[in-house]
Motif scaffolding. Structure first.
Motif, mmCIF file in Angstrom:
data_model
loop_
_atom_site.group_PDB
_atom_site.id
_atom_site.type_symbol
_atom_site.label_atom_id
_atom_site.label_comp_id
_atom_site.label_asym_id
_atom_site.label_seq_id
_atom_site.Cartn_x
_atom_site.Cartn_y
_atom_site.Cartn_z
ATOM 1 N N ALA A 141 4.043 -42.700 14.992
ATOM 2 C CA ALA A 141 3.924 -44.103 15.402
ATOM 3 C C ALA A 141 4.628 -45.034 14.432
ATOM 4 C CB ALA A 141 2.445 -44.477 15.524
ATOM 5 N N ASN A 142 4.904 -44.573 13.233
ATOM 6 C CA ASN A 142 5.575 -45.401 12.220
ATOM 7 C C ASN A 142 7.090 -45.209 12.203
ATOM 8 O OD1 ASN A 142 3.073 -46.381 11.342
ATOM 9 N ND2 ASN A 142 2.802 -44.616 9.952
ATOM 10 N N GLY A 143 7.658 -44.594 13.261
ATOM 11 C CA GLY A 143 9.109 -44.443 13.363
ATOM 12 C C GLY A 143 9.637 -43.105 12.919
ATOM 13 N N LEU A 144 8.787 -42.184 12.429
ATOM 14 C CA LEU A 144 9.216 -40.844 11.998
ATOM 15 C C LEU A 144 9.027 -39.884 13.159
ATOM 16 C CD1 LEU A 144 10.102 -38.925 9.693
ATOM 17 C CD2 LEU A 144 7.669 -38.588 9.189
ATOM 18 N N LEU A 145 10.103 -39.212 13.552
ATOM 19 C CA LEU A 145 10.053 -38.259 14.654
ATOM 20 C C LEU A 145 9.537 -36.924 14.121
ATOM 21 C CD1 LEU A 145 10.630 -37.577 17.597
ATOM 22 C CD2 LEU A 145 12.981 -36.980 16.930
ATOM 23 N N VAL A 146 8.316 -36.552 14.529
ATOM 24 C CA VAL A 146 7.668 -35.336 14.042
ATOM 25 C C VAL A 146 7.510 -34.370 15.204
ATOM 26 C CG1 VAL A 146 5.666 -34.362 12.874
ATOM 27 C CG2 VAL A 146 6.408 -36.696 12.334
ATOM 28 N N SER A 147 8.031 -33.142 15.031
ATOM 29 C CA SER A 147 7.881 -32.088 16.042
ATOM 30 C C SER A 147 6.989 -30.990 15.487
ATOM 31 C CB SER A 147 9.245 -31.499 16.421
ATOM 32 O OG SER A 147 9.872 -30.921 15.278
ATOM 33 N N VAL A 148 6.122 -30.444 16.358
ATOM 34 C CA VAL A 148 5.158 -29.433 15.938
ATOM 35 C C VAL A 148 5.348 -28.190 16.800
ATOM 36 C CG1 VAL A 148 2.718 -28.893 15.607
ATOM 37 C CG2 VAL A 148 3.538 -31.242 15.260
ATOM 38 N N GLU A 149 5.486 -27.025 16.138
ATOM 39 C CA GLU A 149 5.614 -25.741 16.836
ATOM 40 C C GLU A 149 4.499 -24.825 16.339
ATOM 41 O OE1 GLU A 149 9.445 -24.101 16.223
ATOM 42 O OE2 GLU A 149 10.535 -25.850 17.000
ATOM 43 N N ILE A 150 3.539 -24.542 17.233
ATOM 44 C CA ILE A 150 2.392 -23.720 16.857
ATOM 45 C C ILE A 150 2.152 -22.713 17.976
ATOM 46 C CG2 ILE A 150 -0.081 -23.709 16.302
ATOM 47 C CD1 ILE A 150 0.203 -26.537 15.279
ATOM 48 N N PRO A 151 1.972 -21.431 17.653
ATOM 49 C CA PRO A 151 1.733 -20.429 18.712
ATOM 50 C C PRO A 151 0.406 -20.680 19.419
ATOM 51 C CG PRO A 151 1.378 -19.472 16.532
ATOM 52 C CD PRO A 151 1.991 -20.822 16.313
ATOM 53 N N LYS A 152 0.377 -20.314 20.700
ATOM 54 C CA LYS A 152 -0.824 -20.551 21.494
ATOM 55 C C LYS A 152 -1.936 -19.559 21.153
ATOM 56 C CE LYS A 152 1.774 -22.442 25.407
ATOM 57 N NZ LYS A 152 2.079 -22.299 26.857
ATOM 58 N N ASP A 153 -1.550 -18.318 20.782
ATOM 59 C CA ASP A 153 -2.558 -17.276 20.541
ATOM 60 C C ASP A 153 -2.929 -17.189 19.069
ATOM 61 O OD1 ASP A 153 -0.077 -16.475 19.775
ATOM 62 O OD2 ASP A 153 -0.284 -14.400 20.471
ATOM 63 N N LEU A 154 -3.079 -18.330 18.410
ATOM 64 C CA LEU A 154 -3.460 -18.338 17.004
ATOM 65 C C LEU A 154 -4.892 -17.827 16.869
ATOM 66 C CD1 LEU A 154 -2.148 -19.260 14.303
ATOM 67 C CD2 LEU A 154 -3.467 -21.367 14.515
ATOM 68 N N PRO A 155 -5.140 -16.820 16.056
ATOM 69 C CA PRO A 155 -6.499 -16.252 15.970
ATOM 70 C C PRO A 155 -7.443 -17.199 15.250
ATOM 71 C CG PRO A 155 -5.102 -15.282 14.293
ATOM 72 C CD PRO A 155 -4.207 -16.152 15.137
ATOM 73 N N PRO A 156 -8.761 -16.956 15.391
ATOM 74 C CA PRO A 156 -9.731 -17.778 14.643
ATOM 75 C C PRO A 156 -9.521 -17.596 13.144
ATOM 76 C CG PRO A 156 -10.820 -16.549 16.397
ATOM 77 C CD PRO A 156 -9.424 -16.011 16.312
ATOM 78 N N LEU A 157 -9.577 -18.689 12.407
ATOM 79 C CA LEU A 157 -9.363 -18.667 10.960
ATOM 80 C C LEU A 157 -10.640 -19.061 10.247
ATOM 81 C CD1 LEU A 157 -5.919 -20.538 10.867
ATOM 82 C CD2 LEU A 157 -6.290 -18.066 10.867
ATOM 83 N N SER A 158 -10.750 -18.619 9.000
ATOM 84 C CA SER A 158 -11.913 -19.011 8.204
ATOM 85 C C SER A 158 -11.825 -20.488 7.871
ATOM 86 C CB SER A 158 -11.972 -18.181 6.922
ATOM 87 O OG SER A 158 -10.876 -18.491 6.088
ATOM 88 N N ALA A 159 -12.958 -21.068 7.508
ATOM 89 C CA ALA A 159 -13.008 -22.500 7.212
ATOM 90 C C ALA A 159 -12.103 -22.846 6.036
ATOM 91 C CB ALA A 159 -14.451 -22.911 6.911
ATOM 92 N N ALA A 160 -12.062 -21.986 5.010
ATOM 93 C CA ALA A 160 -11.234 -22.273 3.831
ATOM 94 C C ALA A 160 -9.757 -22.274 4.180
ATOM 95 C CB ALA A 160 -11.522 -21.242 2.736
ATOM 96 N N VAL A 161 -9.327 -21.341 5.043
ATOM 97 C CA VAL A 161 -7.912 -21.277 5.430
ATOM 98 C C VAL A 161 -7.550 -22.485 6.282
ATOM 99 C CG1 VAL A 161 -6.193 -19.941 6.705
ATOM 100 C CG2 VAL A 161 -7.869 -18.767 5.252
ATOM 101 N N GLU A 162 -8.423 -22.879 7.181
ATOM 102 C CA GLU A 162 -8.145 -24.053 8.013
ATOM 103 C C GLU A 162 -7.999 -25.314 7.169
ATOM 104 O OE1 GLU A 162 -10.169 -23.100 12.342
ATOM 105 O OE2 GLU A 162 -11.267 -24.287 10.883
#
Length: 694
Positions: free
Chosen positions: A570-591
């Motif tokens: 929203a501040n003028g920086l074009l940000v693209s995000v690529e994340i796999p759909k089948d990301l497994p559950p992660l521990s709280a510390a890793v998240e």
């Protein structure tokens, strides 16, 4: 003197000495000398061998090192010594064997009586004093040269003057035994005054050589070792020869003769090797073999004499060939096992357990098994290495960043130490520091092979100690962080929410009293209480958000990263995000670590990179179970003048806390690249992986 002139003069003296040595052998043969006189009693062959060795080596040194006086000392000593032997045989032939056949026979007998003194003095005094560079160790030792010169001069002058009138056949018949006359006076002056002075000067010269050895380094130390070994070998043989030369056993005399001819040229040969530096650094092997075969020779001779003497006394026979052959056979049978035992003993004396690597490594393993405390592991390793190889100093230094810190040491260093890297799984984690056994010495190839094996074992131990230390530090840091977090929450609750909630109760009591008396004032107070309670709710939310970002609980890791990216977009920086759909559950510390690293990276892009584009990608490696987070931008990149800020350190620390890693670097295509590698399951707080049925 020019080099060519010096070489010509040196080789002329060498040729003269060899000619006179051959002449002495010829006249000895003409005088009817027996084999015993040639080899044992008169030692004519041995003196001829010494003359050739000293003259040849002296000529070589004088040719290649004309400024070194050692070469000229050898040439002069060889000439004086051969003149003594040649003059005696020449005078014997001219005065006794065939009287009147040759001239100057009387003068030759007179020359023989004093010409030996310069030759002996040069070897006894000036050789150890000036070795190896032709100069005394310092100006303080010049008195030794003067004392040696005075003693030589006294012997020469007194003998020349007193025996001039006695020259001729009388000198060949040992006039020193006369009870009166000039010979008796000469005997008193030489043996009581002049010769003791020469012995004192010789002992002082030997002491100066020891002083030089203690101060020497590198090549000079090795040179002195060569000379010292040869001198000790020759001196030991002289004592043995004097004690055993009168024996009636022919085999023993023959053995002494052969050994003497081998040992006789050892001093000139060793000196030549030392000064000309040919294969100089094999001296330790020579010392080892000298000790082994010297002790072996002494044992063999002692055993032979004991057996021959015992059997001769038992059977009441003397000089029996059968007994000698039986003793020789027994000595031959015992020779090999005795040599092997002596070799092991000398190796252990000089090098410790270098030749027994299995024993060293086995003992190291036993000591490590018995070492329970982690802080005792490295001291045990360095102490075992030092004791096994008889080293004055051993230490282990571990790397901490760019520097190395000594973690354990034993002994005290004596010279520039050897440093062997401690490597585990391709990573250099420290150094094994070892001091040589003496100043100026170097480790041999056998030493290095054993030390490299020990370094591999020490590398494993050092890696284990480092892991234990890191684990302890991590625990301490976790405890510290937990206590700091508790202190912060206590302070916020006590200083913020506590007074605020306490004042709410008091204000409610006041509002209750004002409801009937002043409804308007009560209503205004209630409105302020509403605002105050909203502020308390905000503080509570702030405390909760500090414990864990609420976006992770509401949206998950993927949604939280997308939401943060949308805010910066929203501040003028074009940000693209690529994340796999089948990301497994992660521990709280890793998240939390992945979200905070991505959030900090986007904050740095927005504030410092001056970028227009930013890409965020999450990928999963199923084989290693590692989650890779990468943030790229097209900004100005990292500045070399800008130091490492709190944000960069925070990203690295968050990754390392869960056994991951984070790299921040300038991208080859421009901009900055943040790459974090995180385990899917945190080793701190493991959460079981959920499996889905296909």
């Amino acid at each position: 003197m020019k080099a060519r002139t010096a070489a010509r003069l040196a080789w002329f003296l060498c040729l003269l000495c060899v000619t006179l040595a051959a002449g002495s052998l010829m006249f000895a043969f003409l005088n009817g000398r027996t084999l015993g006189e040639f080899f044992v009693e008169e030692s004519i062959v041995m003196f001829a061998t010494l003359t050739v060795a000293f003259s040849v080596v002296g000529a070589m040194i004088a040719s290649y090192r004309p400024g070194n006086t050692i070469g000229w000392i050898f040439c002069a000593a060889a000439l004086f010594q051969v003149l003594a032997v040649f003059g005696d045989e020449y005078a014997t032939y001219a005065l006794i064997t065939k009287p009147g056949s040759l001239t100057l026979g009387a003068e030759a007998s007179w020359l023989t009586e004093w010409i030996w003194a310069p030759g002996l003095g040069l070897i006894l005094v000036f050789l150890p004093l000036l070795f190896p560079d032709g100069r005394p160790p310092s100006r303080r030792w010049r008195w030794v040269a003067w004392l040696g010169g005075v003693s030589i001069g006294m012997i020469v002058v007194l003998t020349m003057v007193i025996l001039w009138s006695e020259r001729g056949t009388q000198l060949l018949r040992d006039p020193v035994s006369d009870e009166a006359g000039p010979a008796w006076i000469l005997d008193l002056l030489v043996e009581a005054v002049a010769f003791p002075l020469m012995i004192v000067a010789g002992l002082a010269a030997v002491i100066s050589l020891f002083v030089r050895f203690r101060r020497a380094r590198g090549v000079e130390r090795q040179q002195i070792k060569w000379f010292a070994v040869a001198s000790a070998l020759s001196l030991g043989f002289v004592f043995a020869f004097e004690e055993l030369s009168n024996t009636k056993d022919g085999l023993l005399q023959a053995g002494l003769t052969v050994v003497g001819l081998i040992i006789a040229p050892s001093i000139p040969i060793a000196t030549g090797v030392a000064i000309l530096r040919h294969r100089l650094f094999d001296i330790d092997v020579l010392i080892n073999r000298t000790l082994v075969y010297g002790a072996l020779s002494a044992c063999v001779v002692g055993l032979y004499v004991l057996i021959v003497g015992y059997l001769g006394a038992l059977f009441r026979t003397g000089g029996n060939l059968t007994i000698s052959l039986a003793a020789t056979g027994l000595v031959a049978v015992l020779f090999a096992p005795l040599r092997d035992r002596l070799q092991r003993g000398v190796n252990h004396l000089m090098y410790g357990e270098r030749d027994e690597p299995y024993a060293v490594i086995s003992r190291l393993g036993e000591r490590l098994e018995g070492t329970l405390a982690p802080e005792s592991v490295l001291p045990t390793v360095v102490r075992t290495v030092r004791e096994a190889l008889k080293l004055p100093y051993a230490a282990i230094a571990l790397r901490e960043g760019e520097n190395s810190v000594v973690a354990a040491e034993s002994g005290s260093p004596v010279d520039e130490p050897l440093r062997l890297p401690l490597v585990h799984q391709g990573e250099t984690i420290g150094e094994l520091i070892l001091a040589p056994r003496a100043r100026g010495e170097e480790f041999t190839l056998a030493d290095r092979r054993l030390l490299e094996d020990l370094a591999r074992q020490a590398g494993i131990a050092a890696y284990t100690v480092r892991l234990t230390t890191d684990l302890q530090r991590s625990r301490e840091r976790l405890v510290s962080m937990r206590e700091e977090e508790r202190r912060r929450m206590r302070r916020d609750l006590h200083d913020g929410l506590g007074p605020m909630l306490g004042s709410l109760t008091l204000k409610l009591d006041v509002a209750d009293d004002l409801v009937e008396e002043d409804p308007a004032a009560a209503r205004a107070l209630i409105h302020s209480l509403k605002t105050q309670s909203q502020s308390a709710v905000t503080d509570i939310r702030r405390l909760v958000y500090a414990l864990r970002p609420p976006a992770l609980d509401d949206l998950g890791l993927v949604g939280a990263i997308r939401e943060t990216a949308a805010q910066y977009g929203a501040n003028g920086l074009l940000v693209s995000v690529e994340i796999p759909k089948d990301l497994p559950p992660l521990s709280a510390a890793v998240e939390v670590a992945a979200y905070r690293i991505a959030q900090e990276a986007m904050t740095n892009v927005a504030r410092h990179a001056a970028a227009t584009k930013c890409s965020i990608s999450l990928t999963l490696d199923e084989e290693t179970e590692m989650l890779s987070l990468e943030v790229r931008d097209n900004g100005r990149g990292l500045s070399s003048e800008r130091g490492q800020g709190v944000g960069l350190s925070s990203m690295r620390e968050r990754a390392e806390e869960i056994s991951g890693g984070c790299i921040v670097e300038s991208s080859p295509t421009g901009g900055t690249r943040v790459s974090a590698s995180l385990p899917c399951v945190s080793p701190i707080g493991k959460t079981p992986r959920k499996r889905t049925k296909e």
